[in-house]
Design an enzyme around this catalytic site. Sequence first.
Site, short mmCIF file in Angstrom:
data_model
loop_
_atom_site.label_atom_id
_atom_site.label_comp_id
_atom_site.label_asym_id
_atom_site.label_seq_id
_atom_site.Cartn_x
_atom_site.Cartn_y
_atom_site.Cartn_z
N ASP A 92 -1.29 6.70 6.12
CA ASP A 92 -2.43 5.89 5.70
C ASP A 92 -2.70 4.91 6.83
O ASP A 92 -1.88 4.03 7.12
CB ASP A 92 -2.07 5.15 4.41
CG ASP A 92 -3.14 4.16 3.96
OD1 ASP A 92 -4.20 4.07 4.63
OD2 ASP A 92 -2.93 3.48 2.94
N TRP A 139 0.83 -1.21 0.00
CA TRP A 139 0.00 0.00 0.00
C TRP A 139 0.85 1.25 0.00
O TRP A 139 0.58 2.21 -0.74
CB TRP A 139 -1.00 -0.02 1.17
CG TRP A 139 -1.99 -1.10 0.95
CD1 TRP A 139 -2.06 -2.30 1.60
CD2 TRP A 139 -3.04 -1.12 -0.04
NE1 TRP A 139 -3.08 -3.06 1.07
CE2 TRP A 139 -3.69 -2.37 0.07
CE3 TRP A 139 -3.47 -0.22 -1.01
CZ2 TRP A 139 -4.76 -2.73 -0.75
CZ3 TRP A 139 -4.54 -0.57 -1.82
CH2 TRP A 139 -5.17 -1.80 -1.70
N LYS A 189 -12.23 -1.52 7.29
CA LYS A 189 -11.62 -2.55 8.14
C LYS A 189 -12.20 -2.54 9.54
O LYS A 189 -12.70 -3.54 10.02
CB LYS A 189 -10.10 -2.35 8.21
CG LYS A 189 -9.40 -2.34 6.86
CD LYS A 189 -9.69 -3.59 6.03
CE LYS A 189 -8.87 -3.59 4.74
NZ LYS A 189 -9.25 -4.71 3.86
#
Lengths: 331, 331
Positions: free
Chosen positions: B142, B70, B166
Amino acid sequence: MSIMEMSHRGKEFDAVIKKAESDLRRLLAIPDDDYAVLFLQGGATTQFAAVPLNLCAPGDAVDYVVTGSWGDKAFKEAQKFCKANLIWSGKSDKYTKIPSFEGLEQNPNAKYLHICANETIHGVEFKNYPTPSNKDAVLVADMSSNFCSKPVDVSKFGVIYAGAQKNVGPSGVTIVIVRKDLIGNAQPITPVMLDYKIHADSASLYNTPPCFAIYICGLVFEDLLEQGGLVEVEKNNTKKAGILYDAIDGSDGFYVCPVEKSVRSLMNVPFTLQKSDLEKKFIEEAAKEGMVQLKGHRSVGGVRASIYNAMPLAGVGKLVAFMKDFQARHP
Amino acid sequence: MSIMEMSHRGKEFDAVIKKAESDLRRLLAIPDDDYAVLFLQGGATTQFAAVPLNLCAPGDAVDYVVTGSWGDKAFKEAQKFCKANLIWSGKSDKYTKIPSFEGLEQNPNAKYLHICANETIHGVEFKNYPTPSNKDAVLVADMSSNFCSKPVDVSKFGVIYAGAQKNVGPSGVTIVIVRKDLIGNAQPITPVMLDYKIHADSASLYNTPPCFAIYICGLVFEDLLEQGGLVEVEKNNTKKAGILYDAIDGSDGFYVCPVEKSVRSLMNVPFTLQKSDLEKKFIEEAAKEGMVQLKGHRSVGGVRASIYNAMPLAGVGKLVAFMKDFQARHP
């Protein structure tokens, strides 16, 4: 496990999004070979940027016909990414008209011609569509507020985009139908999430999609097919809008719809009361009878009845009965 | 009327989004005066572009520490909009490490230092945070996959962003916490939907937001506060992860977690079986006992147990019992 807990990479969700796409293709008769169907995020506002970023280089000319606030926002956003021309605006007529297509002075090199098919705030709707004068150009339409309200000949368009939240699902998913040969030429400064190629190549699963919203859209597409498809849906919408516009036009001027008759929206019916000091009371009394969200958009005031697919005929009938009664009580 | 049918301009939804923001501020102790909290769309992937577009001019230098897939995506996207430097990458170690902060060679003029606080695929998590060497630079993180899993000192960050799906809600909403003095300098090519100022000025209601997803986030924030806040949530997560890592480390090498012990994620626990030909069987048998989605990400293979906030201690206990039993049956 609910749809909100599943992995978007699992076979269950894969079946959901594939079925939603296939039902939408049936509803709108979208040719498999020629058009991609994308389920994205960010609303039409994101597409205001994505369209020029994907369809033209920074110096390219594009044409905008602006028939209301949404078209105006699209035009302003496009100016960041290309040479956007405003070739017609209804602003001086307070956005109550659609131009005659013959009179449009299109730019001979324009890459596309952009319209907003239905202006949610002003209640102005295209009943047919202009053709780009440049044969290499395409027609692009924001159909956010009349998507799936009637049949559309998709083959006339290069790109159709629509925030789902009016007719086909909850807010948070944006549907883009794009001709495949237009994909793959995004400007280098295009964010990944605005690049049609990224999403087309990964069948809308490049990153985590709004799974729940897509699931609901799929259920709505099933329901619209069961209703007999968009031909039947349009019949119903025409009947609903007809009753309401007739009530306005038959009120001896008590209620006034400012929009030119031939381009009145089947979805959004804006009107004012001749005695404008009664509008607040009208909206309050309607709310007491369970008819809410009738206030006109904060930018224009007045009254607006949004009668999307989900509004039943009986709902419009109830509003019309209330309008007549209210008028009788305020001679 | 359900949350999905209401106008996002109505007082009902206004109360929902205000309560969600205020509860999140309590959970993370976000200072009202210094930080804006935005509810946006498009996932972390959209923020990969929004961060450089909002925080720097095209020629500005920025630093990225890449500890997994990511972070790598964020770094690649930033290169479109500024001079992005990769100052550390864990790729050669297959993303199993976090660098020592002292050894980081930060660029003296970097506008920000970017990290991915928890790498979902590789299971690598920052346990504390580096400080930008340039005193005018900010730290950007992030936190998509560990947001609200533990307390965070927000004042150490310029921007925190997180896809909600999530720990805090359904997919389709992205939360951005941004220091107010960083807002208002977006590059001219920034699409409206990626401009923090647009959203901060309109309290996340510039266009139709993903109302249902925000509503669910609000319910989750309430629940986390009722659980005693993030201190309690972290205790629970530490216990859950501890049991699982202990089972792996105590398996005499039958199960192997490749991640360096000090930076193992509390959320995502990747492991392999020494006898890799047994992995498929392991995953299939676990599924038969109701433990699904244990397959490692398609890019790395193996097994991955994602034990987000919503996974109960008993769920982890059941997995550990299964692991021991499976090992006993495959000596």
